[in-house]
Write an enzyme that holds these catalytic residues in place. Structure first.
Site, PDB file in Angstrom:
ATOM      1  CB  CYS A 299      -2.101   3.756  -9.717  1.00  0.00           C
ATOM      2  SG  CYS A 299      -1.324   5.130 -10.327  1.00  0.00           S
TER       3      CYS A 299
ATOM      4  CD1 TRP B  86      -4.632   5.902 -16.745  1.00  0.00           C
ATOM      5  CD2 TRP B  86      -4.651   7.615 -15.282  1.00  0.00           C
ATOM      6  NE1 TRP B  86      -5.313   6.835 -17.455  1.00  0.00           N
ATOM      7  CE2 TRP B  86      -5.615   8.091 -16.556  1.00  0.00           C
ATOM      8  CE3 TRP B  86      -4.727   8.746 -14.386  1.00  0.00           C
ATOM      9  CZ2 TRP B  86      -6.233   9.375 -16.665  1.00  0.00           C
ATOM     10  CZ3 TRP B  86      -5.409   9.913 -14.424  1.00  0.00           C
ATOM     11  CH2 TRP B  86      -6.008  10.027 -15.468  1.00  0.00           C
TER      12      TRP B  86
ATOM     13  CD  GLU C 228     -22.234   2.791 -22.647  1.00  0.00           C
ATOM     14  OE1 GLU C 228     -22.071   3.892 -22.097  1.00  0.00           O
ATOM     15  OE2 GLU C 228     -21.523   1.552 -22.497  1.00  0.00           O
TER      16      GLU C 228
ATOM     17  CE  LYS D  54     -18.484   1.525 -23.923  1.00  0.00           C
ATOM     18  NZ  LYS D  54     -18.850   1.533 -22.455  1.00  0.00           N
TER      19      LYS D  54
ATOM     20  CG  ASN E 173      -4.571   3.926  -6.698  1.00  0.00           C
ATOM     21  OD1 ASN E 173      -4.624   4.702  -7.374  1.00  0.00           O
ATOM     22  ND2 ASN E 173      -5.222   3.188  -6.257  1.00  0.00           N
ATOM     23  N   GLY E 174      -3.009   7.390  -6.102  1.00  0.00           N
ATOM     24  CA  GLY E 174      -4.306   8.374  -5.494  1.00  0.00           C
ATOM     25  C   GLY E 174      -3.302   9.690  -5.927  1.00  0.00           C
TER      26      GLY E 174
ATOM     27  CE  LYS F   2     -13.936  -2.077 -15.712  1.00  0.00           C
ATOM     28  NZ  LYS F   2     -14.798  -1.864 -16.917  1.00  0.00           N
TER      29      LYS F   2
ATOM     30  NE  ARG G  69      -6.397  -0.047  -9.303  1.00  0.00           N
ATOM     31  CZ  ARG G  69      -7.808   0.214  -8.812  1.00  0.00           C
ATOM     32  NH1 ARG G  69      -8.751  -0.695  -8.963  1.00  0.00           N
ATOM     33  NH2 ARG G  69      -7.807   1.260  -8.035  1.00  0.00           N
TER      34      ARG G  69
ATOM     35  CD  GLU H  48     -14.856   3.306 -23.321  1.00  0.00           C
ATOM     36  OE1 GLU H  48     -14.013   3.742 -22.338  1.00  0.00           O
ATOM     37  OE2 GLU H  48     -15.948   3.027 -23.060  1.00  0.00           O
TER      38      GLU H  48
ATOM     39  CG  HIS I 235     -32.601  21.726 -32.934  1.00  0.00           C
ATOM     40  ND1 HIS I 235     -33.299  22.577 -33.027  1.00  0.00           N
ATOM     41  CD2 HIS I 235     -33.370  20.668 -32.501  1.00  0.00           C
ATOM     42  CE1 HIS I 235     -34.602  22.549 -32.786  1.00  0.00           C
ATOM     43  NE2 HIS I 235     -34.562  21.089 -32.605  1.00  0.00           N
TER      44      HIS I 235
HETATM   45  O1  M6R Z   1     -16.469   2.016 -12.166  1.00  0.00           O
HETATM   46  P1  M6R Z   1     -17.532   3.180 -12.713  1.00  0.00           P
HETATM   47  O2  M6R Z   1     -18.532   2.575 -13.267  1.00  0.00           O
HETATM   48  O3  M6R Z   1     -17.817   4.406 -11.741  1.00  0.00           O
HETATM   49  O4  M6R Z   1     -16.591   4.119 -13.711  1.00  0.00           O
HETATM   50  C1  M6R Z   1     -17.379   5.042 -14.592  1.00  0.00           C
HETATM   51  C2  M6R Z   1     -16.580   5.513 -15.722  1.00  0.00           C
HETATM   52  O5  M6R Z   1     -15.243   5.693 -15.498  1.00  0.00           O
HETATM   53  C3  M6R Z   1     -16.719   4.347 -16.758  1.00  0.00           C
HETATM   54  O6  M6R Z   1     -17.688   3.994 -17.069  1.00  0.00           O
HETATM   55  C4  M6R Z   1     -15.919   4.651 -17.812  1.00  0.00           C
HETATM   56  O7  M6R Z   1     -16.601   5.766 -18.595  1.00  0.00           O
HETATM   57  C5  M6R Z   1     -15.542   3.500 -18.817  1.00  0.00           C
HETATM   58  N1  M6R Z   1     -14.321   3.602 -19.713  1.00  0.00           N
HETATM   59  C6  M6R Z   1     -16.643   3.457 -20.015  1.00  0.00           C
HETATM   60  O8  M6R Z   1     -16.739   2.450 -20.764  1.00  0.00           O
END
Ligand code: M6R
Length: 615
Positions: free
Chosen positions: A2, A75, A488, A492, A101-102, A610, A27, A495, A511
């Site tokens: 949010c 969100w 990673e 990527k 927000n929260g 984000k 956000r 997501e 395994h």
């Molecule tokens: O702001 P942060 O680095 O703490 O965020 C952590 C995760 O929410 C963030 O890395 C998330 O996994 C991303 N969408 C990955 O691309």
């Protein structure tokens, strides 16, 4: 999680709020809304399911002589992402309007008590409960808005950043925060712009105040801001000048922020080292943690804490610190760490890694470690963020604002900072042979140029993306320090493209995951020359024997893997410890191109936000 914006002053709030929401849309983008107030205290609310663009259409041609406004991009947490649940929420009497927000954790108890008193609710949100709760406290106590918000928040459990307006005091705003960020921009003409981060503010003013935990502020155009704590202590706000430009917040000709941010990596990695490394003088200087270096060297172990991509950076850090500084390291998900009663001793050092510096689970894990007496260090990108402020010391990543929801340049900047830290500690401890130390320093300085060379492989990567864009699953394999890079790469892809992808240590394939391999399974293997090269060649043979399709990230000039793989993407040679900084780039580009080819909303993938400020 949010985004909220507010404006009170002499300008038309509508374009300020809409522009602000666009900058905060990363956000959350389930719904958007705004409330305007004119000088007679009339309130108009516009809200809609969907994105800020939908809200913009809704308010097209709706001119109004508003003096203040608040806005929100959501969100969803409590209640479906629909128009009724969208913010702002208005109190039962119509007097108060609020964005939040929260999460209000005790909202159901508060709601029940309010229902008993005759309050009615239209939405399923905790926010509508909060605005009515404030109204109720105001009615019962006879206090003004500021004092009523203060009293009400003392009885609220949870996290919030809020902006509230009262129709009886047009132009006045009360803002408060606990656990969710809030920045107040102080305009030259006595106006105020409030937002979840500095992005909506920078085009109006560079003078800001980062509201602290448990603080509230009263904002009235032309009057000095008043800041108090929940316990009614007056605070003298220390103002900050923003080091942020509008250009940093624009796409600057790129189709998406994610692509721009991938291409910014030569610069962001360089910026994360700038002023900190001097290969000629064979020196690393990390001012932020200098006075804690002995403490770290004497520690029993280091615990890296993060979520998502930042957790992956922590895993890379684990390899770096153990190899170069010979300090035992454990890497933990913030969410697991905080709830499993971890054993933490005062001789432990906990490093919180976070792009936003606001991730709720990472923050809570750090607070827990602080209570148990550990030294806390932060590696954050957002200056002034909660993690940056609550840790004892830290090193900023200097990647610049990262807007795309998928983290790219923040990851390589985090790994850069972790490399500098590991090298510095290894040097002080004498665990790196001098020659290797000097080579690594030199090699690290060469990384930005080498990233530039990897970016030039973009056309090859696009061809690979075209060939595999319709695959249903992907496997990513790596060994040693490139195992977290495989994780990673998989994150990527999943997501932003919504293709299922998993990362594994290459040797683990036998395994279980090997059962998945057939001619439809693309397997991305990080097979660079130095780290366990022969072993990874054997893993590639095993995939090939089962008709899997191999996309290999190899060291320039590699013949052996090139002879086995279906596709190779070359990266320049480097020290094994530095390969994550190079091998990550093609994986980011592969995910990006596949997602674009599938027509996905790359910068705003579904269900994501984000900054995850709720647990
Ligand atoms: O702001 P942060 O680095 O703490 O965020 C952590 C995760 O929410 C963030 O890395 C998330 O996994 C991303 N969408 C990955 O691309």
């Amino acid at each position: 999680m949010c985004g909220i914006v507010g404006y009170t002053g002499t300008e038309n709030p509508i374009p300020i709020l809409i522009d602000g929401l666009k900058r905060l849309e990363y956000r959350g983008y389930d719904s958007a809304g705004l409330a305007l107030m004119n000088k007679s205290g009339e309130i108009k609310v516009f809200k809609t399911k969907g994105k800020v663009a939908d809200l913009e259409k809704l308010i097209e041609n709706k001119e109004w002589d508003a003096v203040a406004g608040i806005a929100h991009t959501r969100w969803a947490t409590h209640g479906a992402p629909n128009t009724i649940n969208a913010h702002p929420h208005v109190s039962g009497s119509g007097d108060l309007v609020l964005v939040h927000n929260g999460i209000i954790e005790n909202y159901s108890i508060l709601k029940e008590a309010l229902i008993q008193k005759g309050y009615h609710f239209k939405s399923e949100t905790d926010t509508e409960v909060l605005v009515n709760f404030i109204e109720d406290v105001k009615k019962e106590s006879g206090k003004n808005l500021f004092e009523s918000v203060q009293l009400a928040l003392k009885r609220v459990v949870g996290a919030y950043a809020i902006v509230v307006m009262d129709k009886n005091f047009p132009g006045q705003m009360v803002v408060a925060r606990k656990g969710s960020p809030l920045v107040v921009g102080i305009g030259k003409d006595g106006d105020y712009i409030i937002a979840s981060d500095a992005a909506p503010i920078v085009s109006h003013t560079k003078t800001v105040y980062y509201l602290d935990e448990d603080e509230l502020a009263l904002l009235e155009p032309g009057k000095e801001m008043m800041v108090k704590t929940l316990d009614n202590k007056l605070v003298t706000p220390s103002l900050t000048e923003l080091d942020l430009t509008i250009e940093q917040l624009e796409k600057e000709g790129f189709e998406h922020f994610m692509l721009k941010e991938i291409y910014e990596q030569p610069r962001s990695v360089y910026d994360s080292m700038r002023g900190r490394i001097n290969a000629e003088k064979k020196q690393i200087k990390l001012g932020g943690i200098e006075s804690y270096e002995n403490h770290i060297l004497e520690s029993d172990r280091i615990i890296m804490v993060g979520c998502g991509t930042s957790w992956h950076a922590g895993l890379v850090g684990e390899y770096l610190f153990e190899e170069l500084a010979r300090i035992p390291v454990e890497t933990e998900y913030g969410s697991e760490f905080r709830y499993r009663n971890p054993i933490i001793k005062p001789r432990d050092v906990v490093i919180g890694i976070s792009q936003s510096g606001e991730t709720a689970d990472t923050l809570a894990a750090l607070r827990l470690a602080k209570e148990k007496g550990a030294l806390l260090l932060g590696i954050c990108n957002v200056v002034g963020s909660s993690i940056a402020r609550e840790t004892h010391a830290g090193v900023y990543t200097h990647a610049g604002p990262e807007i795309g929801v998928a983290s790219t340049k923040a990851f390589t900047a985090q790994v850069t900072v972790l490399t500098l830290m590991a090298l510095r500690l290894g040097y002080l401890k004498g665990t790196i042979p001098q020659e290797r130390y000097e080579n690594l320093l030199q090699e690290l300085e060469n990384v930005p140029d080498k990233i530039e060379q990897v970016l030039q492989k973009d056309l090859i990567i696009q061809q690979v993306a075209r060939e595999y864009k319709n695959a249903k699953n992907f496997l990513y394999l790596g060994r040693g320090i490139n195992f977290p890079v495989a994780l990673e790469g998989a994150l990527k892809l999943k997501e932003i493209s919504y293709i299922h992808a998993e990362g594994y240590p290459a040797a683990e394939m036998k395994h279980g995951p090997i059962a998945l391999i057939d001619e439809n399974m693309p397997v991305v293997v990080i097979a660079t020359k130095k780290g366990n090269y022969d072993k990874i060649v054997s893993n590639i043979m095993e995939i090939k024997a089962r008709d899997g399709k191999i996309i290999a990230i190899v060291t320039e000039g590699d013949q052996q893997v090139a002879g086995l793989a279906d596709h190779v993407i070359e990266i320049p040679e480097s020290d094994e410890m530095l390969t994550p900084l190079l091998a990550t780039i093609p994986l980011q580009l592969l995910a990006y191109h596949i997602a674009v080819m599938l027509g996905r909303d790359v910068d705003k993938p579904r269900n994501l936000a984000k900054s995850v400020t709720v647990e």
